[in-house]
Enzyme design. Sequence first.
Site, PDB file in Angstrom:
ATOM      1  N   TYR A 240     117.710  51.640  55.564  1.00  0.00           N
ATOM      2  CA  TYR A 240     118.642  52.517  56.261  1.00  0.00           C
ATOM      3  C   TYR A 240     118.413  53.973  55.880  1.00  0.00           C
ATOM      4  CZ  TYR A 240     121.751  48.675  57.699  1.00  0.00           C
ATOM      5  OH  TYR A 240     122.295  47.555  58.265  1.00  0.00           O
TER       6      TYR A 240
ATOM      7  N   TYR B 179     116.855  42.604  54.859  1.00  0.00           N
ATOM      8  CA  TYR B 179     116.741  43.300  53.568  1.00  0.00           C
ATOM      9  C   TYR B 179     117.634  42.634  52.519  1.00  0.00           C
ATOM     10  CZ  TYR B 179     121.071  45.470  55.235  1.00  0.00           C
ATOM     11  OH  TYR B 179     122.331  45.662  55.725  1.00  0.00           O
TER      12      TYR B 179
ATOM     13  N   ARG C 183     120.371  40.135  53.956  1.00  0.00           N
ATOM     14  CA  ARG C 183     121.020  40.254  55.263  1.00  0.00           C
ATOM     15  C   ARG C 183     120.027  39.827  56.337  1.00  0.00           C
ATOM     16  NH1 ARG C 183     125.158  42.711  56.969  1.00  0.00           N
ATOM     17  NH2 ARG C 183     125.314  40.687  57.911  1.00  0.00           N
TER      18      ARG C 183
ATOM     19  N   HIS D  38     120.098  42.533  61.841  1.00  0.00           N
ATOM     20  CA  HIS D  38     121.373  42.735  62.552  1.00  0.00           C
ATOM     21  C   HIS D  38     121.512  44.179  63.021  1.00  0.00           C
ATOM     22  CE1 HIS D  38     122.298  43.970  58.413  1.00  0.00           C
ATOM     23  NE2 HIS D  38     123.183  44.791  58.945  1.00  0.00           N
TER      24      HIS D  38
ATOM     25  N   HIS E 180     124.706  46.881  63.846  1.00  0.00           N
ATOM     26  CA  HIS E 180     126.154  47.119  63.775  1.00  0.00           C
ATOM     27  C   HIS E 180     126.634  47.673  65.114  1.00  0.00           C
ATOM     28  CE1 HIS E 180     126.465  46.764  59.322  1.00  0.00           C
ATOM     29  NE2 HIS E 180     125.195  47.131  59.369  1.00  0.00           N
TER      30      HIS E 180
END
Lengths: 204, 244
Positions: free
Chosen positions: B110, B149, B159, B162, B164
């Site tokens: 991120y 990740y 995770r 995905h 959000h």
Amino acid sequence: MVQKLDNLMESPSQTAGPYVHIGCTPNFLGNAGIYPVDLGASAIREGAKGEIITITGHVRDGSGMIMRDAMIESWQPDAEGLFPSANETRGKADPNVLGWCRFAADFDSGDWTLRTVKPGPVPHIQGMMAPHISLWIVARGINIGLQTRIYFEDEAEANARCPILNRIEHRARVNTLLAKKTGDGTYRFDIVLQGEDETVFFDL
Amino acid sequence: MTETSPTTGPLFPRDRFWHPPAYTPGYKTSMTRAPSRPLVATSSTLSEETGPAFGRDMLGERDNNLILNFTGQPAIGERIIVHGRVLDQSGRPVPNVLIEIWQANAGGRYRHQKDGYLAPLDPNFGGCGRTISDDQGRYEFLTVRPGAYPWPNGTNDWRPMHIHFSVFGSGFGQRLITQMYFEGDPLIPRCPIVRTIPSQEAIDSLVAPLDMNGGIPMDALAYKFDIVLRGRRQTMFENRLEGL
């Protein structure tokens, strides 16, 4: 067997996670260049009618830690109690009140600030709701956004008649929803997610 | 023309047994961030039934193109289209609502000061986008498939891939943040955040199927993700305050 209902289930919530700022407040995070400004950066424009107030607070978790990763959205009517919403049917709200604001806890101090107009009362089937600002709080570790409301300690009479505040069985807890006056036009409103002095959260 | 979602009227109560509960020990951070006292529950009021509206004039040309919206140079990764509809619980399209997304880059990293994962940042990937549903509730994004990740929770928790999603309705009480997962990802059933959701049926409703007809040959695969917001009651017997 009976007939089938054709209702759908709401999409289940998932946490906003620690990286919510990337999507919701990228400029605040330092990721400039995608949107010119963060959405909801201000609840009002200059010229908004009514008393301009500044509310400051933080969000604490159940261990007493001030959270640096919370994001909050607020929604409120203008000083007359009219919402700047496409579906407001009672009249036209003050064009300088945007009503909706989005703010994140400061990455260092955890404080957040909302500068807005003090809202007017809003009608309800069971009487008038006292002036309040609706809040929606998300963060890492919050599985579904928490709804609460900022009421004002200097609106004692209206608060005493508010049908929503009167739904709160444990009367001592009403105090957790009252912004405390700290000066001329300034208030403090700390949110406690869990434990002693836990803020009242709603399912509305 | 399909009948669209009503914009006035009381909201359907939230089914709190369908959503994840606040306190979910498998997702450790929730343990100190879950209210311990019951929510004060009552019917929605004007404060939840009204909400902000967003016009298309606020959108930039590339706001829904995460491949190009950061620097204008293409981000690295598998090109995908994510599309679907925003519906209410009565199955009616919800037009003109803001949808914001954010995600990790193709390597699972991120663009955020709190993310220190080994995978490198992509200089051309910002990781956020937004759009507004059309008059039939439809939306679409062009992006790259986000990487999985690891995250600090259990010793080896990952995770799944995905995206959000943050979605508005016509009322502030419909406000929703959720996550979209990808069909066939073996990390989905292993994820403690996914597993905060009580039922398999509810989990399945967040998994987007591969949509071979929604993509562009020789260009991008597509995934279809419909989002359902709280509905509104519209019975003629509803108590209405005079003047509303």
